[in-house]
Design a protein around this motif. Structure first.
Motif, PDB file in Angstrom:
ATOM      1  N   SER A   1       0.834  -1.201   0.000  1.00  0.00           N
ATOM      2  CA  SER A   1       0.000   0.000   0.000  1.00  0.00           C
ATOM      3  C   SER A   1       0.869   1.252   0.000  1.00  0.00           C
ATOM      4  N   TYR A   2       0.236   2.392  -0.209  1.00  0.00           N
ATOM      5  CA  TYR A   2       0.948   3.683  -0.191  1.00  0.00           C
ATOM      6  C   TYR A   2       1.667   3.875   1.134  1.00  0.00           C
ATOM      7  N   PHE A   3       0.935   3.691   2.245  1.00  0.00           N
ATOM      8  CA  PHE A   3       1.565   3.860   3.550  1.00  0.00           C
ATOM      9  C   PHE A   3       2.638   2.810   3.778  1.00  0.00           C
ATOM     10  N   GLY A   4       2.347   1.551   3.424  1.00  0.00           N
ATOM     11  CA  GLY A   4       3.296   0.476   3.659  1.00  0.00           C
ATOM     12  C   GLY A   4       4.621   0.714   2.961  1.00  0.00           C
ATOM     13  N   ARG A   5       4.587   1.172   1.717  1.00  0.00           N
ATOM     14  CA  ARG A   5       5.823   1.434   0.979  1.00  0.00           C
ATOM     15  C   ARG A   5       6.613   2.573   1.623  1.00  0.00           C
TER      16      ARG A   5
ATOM     17  N   LEU B   1       5.117   6.702  16.211  1.00  0.00           N
ATOM     18  CA  LEU B   1       5.599   6.764  14.839  1.00  0.00           C
ATOM     19  C   LEU B   1       5.257   5.497  14.064  1.00  0.00           C
ATOM     20  N   GLY B   2       4.024   5.039  14.234  1.00  0.00           N
ATOM     21  CA  GLY B   2       3.541   3.872  13.517  1.00  0.00           C
ATOM     22  C   GLY B   2       2.372   4.225  12.632  1.00  0.00           C
ATOM     23  N   GLY B   3       1.709   3.206  12.123  1.00  0.00           N
ATOM     24  CA  GLY B   3       0.556   3.437  11.266  1.00  0.00           C
ATOM     25  C   GLY B   3      -0.189   2.145  11.010  1.00  0.00           C
ATOM     26  N   TRP B   4      -1.126   2.178  10.107  1.00  0.00           N
ATOM     27  CA  TRP B   4      -2.004   1.033   9.871  1.00  0.00           C
ATOM     28  C   TRP B   4      -2.546   1.047   8.448  1.00  0.00           C
ATOM     29  N   VAL B   5      -2.958  -0.145   8.012  1.00  0.00           N
ATOM     30  CA  VAL B   5      -3.612  -0.299   6.713  1.00  0.00           C
ATOM     31  C   VAL B   5      -4.838  -1.194   6.922  1.00  0.00           C
ATOM     32  N   LEU B   6      -5.986  -0.713   6.498  1.00  0.00           N
ATOM     33  CA  LEU B   6      -7.239  -1.451   6.619  1.00  0.00           C
ATOM     34  C   LEU B   6      -7.546  -2.090   5.271  1.00  0.00           C
TER      35      LEU B   6
ATOM     36  N   PHE C   1       1.663  -1.171  11.731  1.00  0.00           N
ATOM     37  CA  PHE C   1       3.106  -1.066  11.528  1.00  0.00           C
ATOM     38  C   PHE C   1       3.737  -0.314  12.701  1.00  0.00           C
ATOM     39  N   GLU C   2       4.906  -0.772  13.112  1.00  0.00           N
ATOM     40  CA  GLU C   2       5.688  -0.044  14.104  1.00  0.00           C
ATOM     41  C   GLU C   2       7.170  -0.267  13.837  1.00  0.00           C
TER      42      GLU C   2
END
Length: 350
Positions: free
Chosen positions: A275-279, A322-327, A306-307
């Motif tokens: 995904s955009y965020f994952g990359r 400083l993490g994030g997520w993808v649904l 993600f962390e």
């Protein structure tokens, strides 16, 4: 580092003697020392774009001449519309725009150096090389550095008041000695921090972790205490975070190590990482870890979080720093994605 340290460093650089050669030297260096953070304007396109481009081209050697030029243009506008109408002091040096551009370059480079000392990293050679570089020796907010810079700027004023009381004459702009003292302290702090950082890494490399040899390791600073480090090691099957005392040196003396086993790679994690965020996240992270949660009910699908274990300090563990997520939907298509500045819909509407 945070903006105050950048501004104070620019002020000390300006008062270290450059302000004796041209007017507006200190103002130019103060502004140029922080100007690279104009990349925060990417936030208008959303938090992921802001994350992706933070410490990007404006924080690179290629961007420095343009950042300096933009700063000088702003100073010129200030001079033209405001400062020009203020009476100049009789002792003020002449205005030299070419020399001011040189000072803006120096101050812009100081921003890169200060950010390089932190664990977050900086892409120094973008757009030719997108690799992240970091020294990992200074916390993003360092009170000792702030104190040294503030003292370097304040002490000359105090001494100036004393000189006025005793009738001593001023020999030019005050503050040179204090500014040089502050900048010298900054370099000495870096040197000491680097020495302790190397001791911490050497200590970590001398032990096994659950009988495994680390394939990669890092030591990340706490604020104030130069002997305390957040250690992270990676082996073939797991990550482990350990406290490190570089004074002794000693690794995990109290048995506080925390182990994170690497999750199995699945179509779900692959879709999230693509995904955009994952990359963007995996391009930046040093010790990335994903956690997958299967969702039931109205939000049928998956959420992958993600962390980066660089920032999973024991005191802040589980806070999503400083993490994030993808649904993802049941078909593994991205439904939503974002940083931890906001929660996915599944958390907002359980």
């Amino acid at each position: 580092m945070e903006p105050v340290t950048h501004f104070l460093t620019g002020a000390c650089m300006g008062r270290a003697g450059f302000n004796r050669k041209t007017a507006l030297a200190t103002l130019t260096m103060v502004l140029a020392s922080e100007a690279a953070d104009i990349d925060v304007l990417w936030a208008v396109k959303g938090p992921i774009a802001a994350f992706q481009h933070h410490r990007g081209i404006t924080h690179s050697f290629v961007g420095v001449p343009f950042v300096a030029a933009a700063t000088l243009g702003f100073v010129y506008l200030l001079h033209h519309f405001w400062l020009r109408h203020r009476p100049a002091k009789p002792s003020s040096p002449p205005l030299r725009w070419g020399y001011l551009y040189f000072l803006a370059l120096l101050a812009a480079l100081s921003h890169l150096l200060l950010d390089y000392t932190t664990a977050y990293g900086i892409r120094l050679f973008e757009p030719f090389n997108w690799r992240w570089y970091s020294w990992d020796i200074v916390f993003i907010v360092e009170p000792i550095i702030l104190l040294a810079l503030i003292l370097g700027l304040v002490m000359p004023s105090l001494f100036g008041l004393i000189n006025q009381e005793i009738g001593a004459r001023s020999k030019g702009p005050r503050g040179r000695g204090g500014a040089i003292f502050a900048l010298t302290c900054l370099v000495l702090i870096w040197g000491f921090r680097d020495f302790e950082h190397r001791r911490a890494l050497n200590a970590m490399g001398s032990v096994l972790y659950q009988r495994a040899v680390p394939a990669k390791m890092g030591a990340y600073p706490y604020w104030v205490n130069p002997f305390r480090w957040h250690g992270v090691v990676e082996t073939e099957n797991f990550f482990q975070t350990v406290p490190v005392n570089s004074m002794v040196p000693e690794v995990d003396a109290q048995g506080e190590a925390h182990t994170y086993f690497k999750p199995e790679e699945t179509p779900v994690t692959q879709a999230a990482k693509a995904s955009y965020f994952g990359r963007a996240y995996l391009d930046w992270a040093v010790f990335p870890l994903t956690q997958t949660e299967k969702l039931e009910g109205h939000f049928n699908g998956y959420v992958v979080r993600f962390e980066d274990l660089r920032f999973e300090y024991p005191e802040m563990r589980g806070r999503g720093n400083l993490g994030g997520w993808v649904l993802l939907g049941p078909d593994l298509r991205v439904q939503e994605e974002g940083t931890n500045s906001r929660k996915p819909s599944t958390d907002e509407n359980p």
